[in-house]
Write a protein that holds these residues in place. Sequence first.
Motif, mmCIF file in Angstrom:
data_model
loop_
_atom_site.group_PDB
_atom_site.id
_atom_site.type_symbol
_atom_site.label_atom_id
_atom_site.label_comp_id
_atom_site.label_asym_id
_atom_site.label_seq_id
_atom_site.Cartn_x
_atom_site.Cartn_y
_atom_site.Cartn_z
ATOM 1 N N ASN A 269 47.238 43.420 35.166
ATOM 2 C CA ASN A 269 46.403 42.259 34.869
ATOM 3 C C ASN A 269 45.112 42.763 34.232
ATOM 4 O O ASN A 269 44.203 43.241 34.921
ATOM 5 C CB ASN A 269 46.107 41.461 36.137
ATOM 6 C CG ASN A 269 45.414 40.155 35.839
ATOM 7 O OD1 ASN A 269 44.832 39.974 34.766
ATOM 8 N ND2 ASN A 269 45.461 39.231 36.788
ATOM 9 N N LYS A 272 41.398 42.070 35.228
ATOM 10 C CA LYS A 272 40.834 42.601 36.468
ATOM 11 C C LYS A 272 40.442 44.069 36.331
ATOM 12 O O LYS A 272 41.027 44.815 35.555
ATOM 13 C CB LYS A 272 41.864 42.479 37.610
ATOM 14 C CG LYS A 272 42.182 41.065 38.055
ATOM 15 C CD LYS A 272 43.130 41.122 39.254
ATOM 16 C CE LYS A 272 43.394 39.749 39.841
ATOM 17 N NZ LYS A 272 44.253 39.838 41.054
ATOM 18 N N GLU A 273 39.473 44.466 37.137
ATOM 19 C CA GLU A 273 39.190 45.893 37.304
ATOM 20 C C GLU A 273 40.188 46.440 38.326
ATOM 21 O O GLU A 273 40.613 45.711 39.219
ATOM 22 C CB GLU A 273 37.757 46.098 37.830
ATOM 23 C CG GLU A 273 36.676 45.692 36.850
ATOM 24 C CD GLU A 273 36.580 46.603 35.633
ATOM 25 O OE1 GLU A 273 37.307 47.621 35.586
ATOM 26 O OE2 GLU A 273 35.805 46.290 34.729
ATOM 27 N N LYS A 276 41.086 47.361 33.223
ATOM 28 C CA LYS A 276 40.475 47.252 31.900
ATOM 29 C C LYS A 276 40.276 48.625 31.255
ATOM 30 O O LYS A 276 40.032 48.709 30.046
ATOM 31 C CB LYS A 276 39.130 46.532 32.010
ATOM 32 C CG LYS A 276 39.245 45.069 32.446
ATOM 33 C CD LYS A 276 37.864 44.426 32.556
ATOM 34 C CE LYS A 276 37.960 42.974 33.006
ATOM 35 N NZ LYS A 276 36.625 42.351 33.128
ATOM 36 N N TYR A 360 48.268 48.349 45.438
ATOM 37 C CA TYR A 360 48.566 46.999 44.952
ATOM 38 C C TYR A 360 50.004 46.597 45.263
ATOM 39 O O TYR A 360 50.884 47.445 45.425
ATOM 40 C CB TYR A 360 48.352 46.924 43.429
ATOM 41 C CG TYR A 360 46.974 47.295 42.993
ATOM 42 C CD1 TYR A 360 45.919 46.402 43.122
ATOM 43 C CD2 TYR A 360 46.716 48.559 42.465
ATOM 44 C CE1 TYR A 360 44.629 46.752 42.723
ATOM 45 C CE2 TYR A 360 45.439 48.916 42.056
ATOM 46 C CZ TYR A 360 44.403 48.008 42.200
ATOM 47 O OH TYR A 360 43.131 48.357 41.815
ATOM 48 N N LYS A 406 47.537 34.191 36.307
ATOM 49 C CA LYS A 406 46.825 35.478 36.381
ATOM 50 C C LYS A 406 46.677 35.941 37.830
ATOM 51 O O LYS A 406 45.752 36.687 38.164
ATOM 52 C CB LYS A 406 45.437 35.382 35.724
ATOM 53 C CG LYS A 406 45.434 34.852 34.317
ATOM 54 C CD LYS A 406 44.019 34.805 33.756
ATOM 55 C CE LYS A 406 43.955 34.085 32.427
ATOM 56 N NZ LYS A 406 42.581 34.005 31.900
ATOM 57 N N ASN A 407 47.611 35.511 38.666
ATOM 58 C CA ASN A 407 47.554 35.804 40.096
ATOM 59 C C ASN A 407 48.424 37.015 40.436
ATOM 60 O O ASN A 407 49.423 36.906 41.151
ATOM 61 C CB ASN A 407 47.988 34.566 40.893
ATOM 62 C CG ASN A 407 47.886 34.777 42.394
ATOM 63 O OD1 ASN A 407 47.154 35.650 42.865
ATOM 64 N ND2 ASN A 407 48.630 33.996 43.151
ATOM 65 N N ASP A 409 48.335 41.740 40.210
ATOM 66 C CA ASP A 409 47.674 42.986 39.807
ATOM 67 C C ASP A 409 48.601 43.826 38.937
ATOM 68 O O ASP A 409 48.263 44.191 37.819
ATOM 69 C CB ASP A 409 47.240 43.778 41.045
ATOM 70 C CG ASP A 409 46.156 43.074 41.834
ATOM 71 O OD1 ASP A 409 45.066 42.872 41.269
ATOM 72 O OD2 ASP A 409 46.400 42.717 43.001
#
Length: 529
Positions: A269, A272-273, A276, A360, A406-407, A409
């Motif tokens: 994703n 999210k950090e 990126k 994750y 976008k839910n 990781d």
Amino acid sequence: MKRLFAVLTLLVLIVSVSFAAELSMIISVTGPFQRNFNPYFAGATGYIAAGFIYETLVYANTKTGEFIPWLASEFKWGAGYKEITFKLRKGVKWSDGTLFTADDVVFTFETLKKFPALDVPGVWKGGLTEVTKVDDYTVKLKLGVVNTLYLYSVAGVYILPKHIWSKLEDPSKFTNENPIGTGAYLLDNFSTQVVTLKKNPNYWNASKVKVDSIRIPAFSGNESAQLAVANGEIDWAGINYPQIEKLVQQRKDLNYWFAEGNPVFLFFNLAKEPFKDPALRKAFTYAIDREVIIKVGMTGYAAPVNPVVIKSGYEYLISDDLKNLWWKYDPKTAEKLFAQAGFKRGKDGILAKGDIKLSYELLVPAGWTDWIAVCELLSQQMANYGVQLKVTPIDFGEYLQRIRNKNFDVILSWANYGATPYNFYDNFLNSANAYIGSNRGGWIDKTTDELLAKIKETADISVRKVIMSRLQRIVLENVPAVPLFYNPVWFIYSTKNFTGWPNEKKPYVEPRITGMDKIYLVMNLEPVR
């Protein structure tokens, strides 16, 4: 006595012909069916509707590269690739007897504009500005930009009946329990365990359809589906079957062909950090041993993928001067990149940077045993570097919804390749497809979008090669997602009841179960008499 024998013989012949003309196929292993025949629904019954019940103006055969007129009898480009005119077939009827006309086509395109969730093919995002009814059997599409690839998008638009769908408040939420289409098949019976279709007697191309009925049972995983194949209950199965070679040796009627399909990725994703950071994403791509993933997780049936995800047949598009940037399995480089991204092992052995831990859920569709096996291997491999991936199988509908919302990781998923590498790059990298299409991780980059737009502005291969080279550099330097392998187009078929199947020697179509490919395939089948 002779008369009785003749009658019995006739009955046997009728029964055998009737049996031979019923096709049994596996479309999904994601559990009980929902009664949702919306052709834009990304689920088993939506896949049944798309192609069998609802049709497109043209069919794009991705295996041969051919565009085949369908509900449109012909089409013509104009205004320098900024306009397409479609001549529609006359005499086509919806299954309730209503005539199919240009009004249905215009309504469908306008509906996709009004409800963007339905515009999965991206016809409006692709530059469409106006759809016009010229007369009852002519429709013109006008584009605001030059788009030489636009016809591929049109080939994904399933035409809807205006006289029914125009009454709906929100077509994107319509479950369409009693579908009315122009297609070769009608819904015969529905249960959560079995869907049956029967041939549409008024179909415009009925002479090409020799399969009278289709039986589609539901399965809750690969194991039960594999058992049905082993027991000889299935004519066509779009599933993985470990060591299928052994079963084929035992059953003379059984064959398989696992064509090179859509690429499978480890998606992050990107909103999210810490995802990126391209250094972190590169670390993953060097850390994964794909040979083991393919050999063990995919039982050797998946095809290797190169770092720029350009399929065989298009090698001329690969930039040799960028091969120094190509990744390979290299644990030492992976460890350096994790450190470069600022991560160190904590007391629990998990890599961390400040309050961010590389721990994750790794989402995967429930019941997809091959992909679950891949995820387990990924989890084991990444644990060696201090990355914790907790394999989490979830319902397929929830899986797609979590991507859209976008839910997530980290997720194992695929990108639709399309007919060419140009289509693939547009599907995979275009920001317009972020989270709702094949750009599942949400890669959003202005330069990428500008380059993708330029590809559509030309049909000159030399110009496209230059643009593709720049896109390859973006992929290699940024790793929007980690490519793992080409998923096979799972295709197991039996010649007991039907002949005419595609195979490696006669690859007239990719045997996919999700769209128009399947009706094109069925039209090539002949019942065994």
